[in-house]
Motif scaffolding. Structure first.
Motif, PDB file in Angstrom:
ATOM      1  N   VAL A   1     -24.915  -0.650  62.876  1.00  0.00           N
ATOM      2  CA  VAL A   1     -25.275   0.070  61.654  1.00  0.00           C
ATOM      3  C   VAL A   1     -25.894  -0.839  60.598  1.00  0.00           C
ATOM      4  CG1 VAL A   1     -24.257   1.262  59.666  1.00  0.00           C
ATOM      5  CG2 VAL A   1     -23.611   1.938  61.983  1.00  0.00           C
ATOM      6  N   LEU A   2     -25.371  -2.043  60.427  1.00  0.00           N
ATOM      7  CA  LEU A   2     -25.809  -2.895  59.318  1.00  0.00           C
ATOM      8  C   LEU A   2     -27.297  -3.265  59.381  1.00  0.00           C
ATOM      9  CD1 LEU A   2     -22.747  -5.260  58.721  1.00  0.00           C
ATOM     10  CD2 LEU A   2     -23.498  -3.288  57.373  1.00  0.00           C
ATOM     11  N   PRO A   3     -27.859  -3.626  60.538  1.00  0.00           N
ATOM     12  CA  PRO A   3     -29.302  -3.947  60.559  1.00  0.00           C
ATOM     13  C   PRO A   3     -30.179  -2.756  60.165  1.00  0.00           C
ATOM     14  CG  PRO A   3     -28.227  -4.800  62.519  1.00  0.00           C
ATOM     15  CD  PRO A   3     -27.233  -3.907  61.847  1.00  0.00           C
ATOM     16  N   VAL A   4     -29.799  -1.562  60.602  1.00  0.00           N
ATOM     17  CA  VAL A   4     -30.565  -0.365  60.239  1.00  0.00           C
ATOM     18  C   VAL A   4     -30.468  -0.108  58.741  1.00  0.00           C
ATOM     19  CG1 VAL A   4     -30.746   2.134  60.553  1.00  0.00           C
ATOM     20  CG2 VAL A   4     -30.256   0.664  62.515  1.00  0.00           C
ATOM     21  N   THR A   5     -29.268  -0.228  58.201  1.00  0.00           N
ATOM     22  CA  THR A   5     -29.066   0.004  56.772  1.00  0.00           C
ATOM     23  C   THR A   5     -29.811  -1.032  55.944  1.00  0.00           C
ATOM     24  OG1 THR A   5     -26.882   0.930  57.257  1.00  0.00           O
ATOM     25  CG2 THR A   5     -27.323   0.296  54.985  1.00  0.00           C
ATOM     26  N   ARG A   6     -29.740  -2.287  56.343  1.00  0.00           N
ATOM     27  CA  ARG A   6     -30.454  -3.342  55.612  1.00  0.00           C
ATOM     28  C   ARG A   6     -31.961  -3.073  55.620  1.00  0.00           C
ATOM     29  NH1 ARG A   6     -28.665  -8.058  54.242  1.00  0.00           N
ATOM     30  NH2 ARG A   6     -26.991  -8.063  55.817  1.00  0.00           N
ATOM     31  N   ASN A   7     -32.471  -2.681  56.776  1.00  0.00           N
ATOM     32  CA  ASN A   7     -33.900  -2.367  56.897  1.00  0.00           C
ATOM     33  C   ASN A   7     -34.300  -1.280  55.911  1.00  0.00           C
ATOM     34  OD1 ASN A   7     -36.539  -2.085  58.753  1.00  0.00           O
ATOM     35  ND2 ASN A   7     -35.747  -0.049  58.340  1.00  0.00           N
ATOM     36  N   ASP A   8     -33.502  -0.208  55.845  1.00  0.00           N
ATOM     37  CA  ASP A   8     -33.846   0.923  54.991  1.00  0.00           C
ATOM     38  C   ASP A   8     -33.718   0.569  53.514  1.00  0.00           C
ATOM     39  OD1 ASP A   8     -34.243   2.230  57.338  1.00  0.00           O
ATOM     40  OD2 ASP A   8     -32.567   3.630  57.130  1.00  0.00           O
ATOM     41  N   TYR A   9     -32.703  -0.217  53.180  1.00  0.00           N
ATOM     42  CA  TYR A   9     -32.587  -0.678  51.793  1.00  0.00           C
ATOM     43  C   TYR A   9     -33.788  -1.542  51.411  1.00  0.00           C
ATOM     44  CZ  TYR A   9     -28.035   0.939  50.140  1.00  0.00           C
ATOM     45  OH  TYR A   9     -27.004   1.717  49.662  1.00  0.00           O
ATOM     46  N   ARG A  10     -34.236  -2.371  52.353  1.00  0.00           N
ATOM     47  CA  ARG A  10     -35.434  -3.174  52.076  1.00  0.00           C
ATOM     48  C   ARG A  10     -36.630  -2.269  51.800  1.00  0.00           C
ATOM     49  NH1 ARG A  10     -35.638  -5.603  56.546  1.00  0.00           N
ATOM     50  NH2 ARG A  10     -34.440  -7.439  55.903  1.00  0.00           N
ATOM     51  N   ALA A  11     -36.763  -1.213  52.602  1.00  0.00           N
ATOM     52  CA  ALA A  11     -37.898  -0.299  52.432  1.00  0.00           C
ATOM     53  C   ALA A  11     -37.877   0.370  51.063  1.00  0.00           C
ATOM     54  CB  ALA A  11     -37.879   0.754  53.542  1.00  0.00           C
ATOM     55  N   VAL A  12     -36.725   0.899  50.667  1.00  0.00           N
ATOM     56  CA  VAL A  12     -36.671   1.656  49.420  1.00  0.00           C
ATOM     57  C   VAL A  12     -36.610   0.746  48.206  1.00  0.00           C
ATOM     58  CG1 VAL A  12     -34.159   1.973  49.276  1.00  0.00           C
ATOM     59  CG2 VAL A  12     -35.702   3.751  48.412  1.00  0.00           C
ATOM     60  N   GLU A  13     -36.010  -0.444  48.334  1.00  0.00           N
ATOM     61  CA  GLU A  13     -35.922  -1.349  47.182  1.00  0.00           C
ATOM     62  C   GLU A  13     -37.238  -2.057  46.896  1.00  0.00           C
ATOM     63  OE1 GLU A  13     -31.170  -2.423  46.990  1.00  0.00           O
ATOM     64  OE2 GLU A  13     -32.493  -3.819  48.054  1.00  0.00           O
ATOM     65  N   THR A  14     -38.098  -2.173  47.885  1.00  0.00           N
ATOM     66  CA  THR A  14     -39.407  -2.794  47.658  1.00  0.00           C
ATOM     67  C   THR A  14     -40.497  -1.748  47.389  1.00  0.00           C
ATOM     68  OG1 THR A  14     -39.849  -2.834  50.051  1.00  0.00           O
ATOM     69  CG2 THR A  14     -38.842  -4.799  49.066  1.00  0.00           C
ATOM     70  N   TYR A  15     -40.133  -0.468  47.459  1.00  0.00           N
ATOM     71  CA  TYR A  15     -41.097   0.603  47.197  1.00  0.00           C
ATOM     72  C   TYR A  15     -41.467   0.637  45.715  1.00  0.00           C
ATOM     73  CZ  TYR A  15     -42.584   5.364  46.010  1.00  0.00           C
ATOM     74  OH  TYR A  15     -43.253   6.454  45.495  1.00  0.00           O
ATOM     75  N   ARG A  16     -42.738   0.823  45.444  1.00  0.00           N
ATOM     76  CA  ARG A  16     -43.209   0.994  44.072  1.00  0.00           C
ATOM     77  C   ARG A  16     -44.228   2.127  44.020  1.00  0.00           C
ATOM     78  NH1 ARG A  16     -39.460  -1.532  43.629  1.00  0.00           N
ATOM     79  NH2 ARG A  16     -39.024  -3.440  42.453  1.00  0.00           N
ATOM     80  N   TRP A  17     -44.068   2.988  43.039  1.00  0.00           N
ATOM     81  CA  TRP A  17     -45.031   4.058  42.804  1.00  0.00           C
ATOM     82  C   TRP A  17     -46.152   3.498  41.947  1.00  0.00           C
ATOM     83  CZ3 TRP A  17     -45.674   6.825  37.918  1.00  0.00           C
ATOM     84  CH2 TRP A  17     -46.529   7.934  38.018  1.00  0.00           C
ATOM     85  N   HIS A  18     -47.393   3.746  42.351  1.00  0.00           N
ATOM     86  CA  HIS A  18     -48.561   3.194  41.651  1.00  0.00           C
ATOM     87  C   HIS A  18     -49.383   4.283  40.970  1.00  0.00           C
ATOM     88  CE1 HIS A  18     -47.742  -0.764  43.225  1.00  0.00           C
ATOM     89  NE2 HIS A  18     -47.681  -0.282  44.457  1.00  0.00           N
ATOM     90  N   GLY A  19     -48.717   5.345  40.575  1.00  0.00           N
ATOM     91  CA  GLY A  19     -49.414   6.411  39.868  1.00  0.00           C
ATOM     92  C   GLY A  19     -50.127   7.349  40.828  1.00  0.00           C
ATOM     93  N   GLY A  20     -50.922   8.209  40.258  1.00  0.00           N
ATOM     94  CA  GLY A  20     -51.640   9.196  41.061  1.00  0.00           C
ATOM     95  C   GLY A  20     -51.343  10.599  40.587  1.00  0.00           C
ATOM     96  N   ALA A  21     -52.115  11.550  41.070  1.00  0.00           N
ATOM     97  CA  ALA A  21     -51.962  12.942  40.648  1.00  0.00           C
ATOM     98  C   ALA A  21     -50.593  13.469  41.052  1.00  0.00           C
ATOM     99  CB  ALA A  21     -53.066  13.798  41.264  1.00  0.00           C
ATOM    100  N   PRO A  22     -49.968  14.260  40.196  1.00  0.00           N
ATOM    101  CA  PRO A  22     -48.674  14.858  40.554  1.00  0.00           C
ATOM    102  C   PRO A  22     -48.845  15.912  41.637  1.00  0.00           C
ATOM    103  CG  PRO A  22     -49.463  15.768  38.490  1.00  0.00           C
ATOM    104  CD  PRO A  22     -50.417  14.662  38.852  1.00  0.00           C
TER     105      PRO A  22
END
Length: 268
Positions: free
Chosen positions: A169-190
């Motif tokens: 479980v831990l490698p999968v969870t770490r991977n997903d946390y990395r994905a969401v914690e490094t995600y950034r919204w750069h604007g765009g139309a709603p």
């Protein structure tokens, strides 16, 4: 020799098929989660609506496939897998935690490709993309990651106490946390579809104000549902959540029907 699975077969799980469905609800799991998290919802939701859960690579029956540690890349792949769904009647999105961000990004991709989009989006337990907060959970050691899982809940205590299961479980969870914690919204139309945000009033990751900020990411109607509880409030309030989702989807059915009637009138 078995024939290779299609993208739809690999990515989507339907636990309670409803051939006469009015709307398909595509559900996106949280970080470390899998499609089976939505099995209970598939049983309790109004039978007019069919739950289709997304199965990310690297877990359960896809455990031998490489993990994807980027929300944008994962959104690209899910959008590809949903190509047939977009042509098979109205659908809505429900995403919890990381799944809310992923659902948002998939909806944006469908729009940018000129494909049909969701008639409604449910975003649960996640702050709006415009609310940036630094996250470093994915950089913790295994003990630190385990402490996070215990703090937010949502993981079976039997898993947390079993070293062999934790190793998976831990490698999968770490991977997903990395994905969401490094995600950034750069604007765009709603987006244009109605959005319903759901949140626990004691969620350590998302305040009520963070959830309210989703209103700025759509030109459609916005609604906020607040429940007692923390990040996994929906485990304790599953029936109430299903009732709220069913009621909102019933409204979307009315909107779809009205649009179809108007279209028929304009072409007659």
């Amino acid at each position: 020799m078995a024939s290779p699975k299609s993208d739809e077969d690999r990515w989507l799980r339907v636990f309670q098929p409803r051939p006469e469905r009015e709307i398909r609800l595509v559900c996106f799991p949280h970080a470390g989660g899998a499609a089976t998290y939505y099995f209970a919802m598939s049983q309790q939701l109004d039978p007019r609506f069919e739950v289709t859960a997304v199965q990310y690579p690297g877990r359960q029956d896809r455990r031998t496939e490489p993990l994807v540690d980027s929300v944008p890349r994962l959104a690209d792949q899910v959008a590809d897998a949903l190509a047939a769904v977009c042509e098979d009647g109205p659908f809505a999105f429900f995403g919890h935690s990381m799944g809310a961000v992923l659902a948002f990004e998939v909806a944006r991709r469908l729009r940018d490709r000129g494909q049909a989009g969701p008639v409604r989006m449910f975003v649960s337990g996640r702050r709006a993309p415009s609310r940036v907060r630094e996250g470093r959970v994915h950089l913790r050691d295994d003990q630190g990651l385990l402490e996070e899982l215990r703090a937010v809940g949502g993981t079976d205590h039997r898993v947390l106490g079993d070293p062999e299961l934790l190793a998976a479980v831990l490698p999968v969870t770490r991977n997903d946390y990395r994905a969401v914690e490094t995600y950034r919204w750069h604007g765009g139309a709603p987006l244009e579809c109605p959005v319903t945000a759901l949140v626990g009033d004691a969620d350590p990751q998302t305040t009520v104000q963070d959830a309210e900020a989703w209103a700025g990411h759509t030109t459609g109607a916005f609604d906020l549902k607040v429940f007692q509880g923390g990040h996994f409030y929906l485990d304790a309030h599953r029936a109430a959540v299903c009732d709220a989702v069913s009621a909102a989807l019933a409204g979307s059915c009315d909107d779809v029907g009205a649009a179809a009637t108007a279209l028929e009138g304009s072409t007659s």
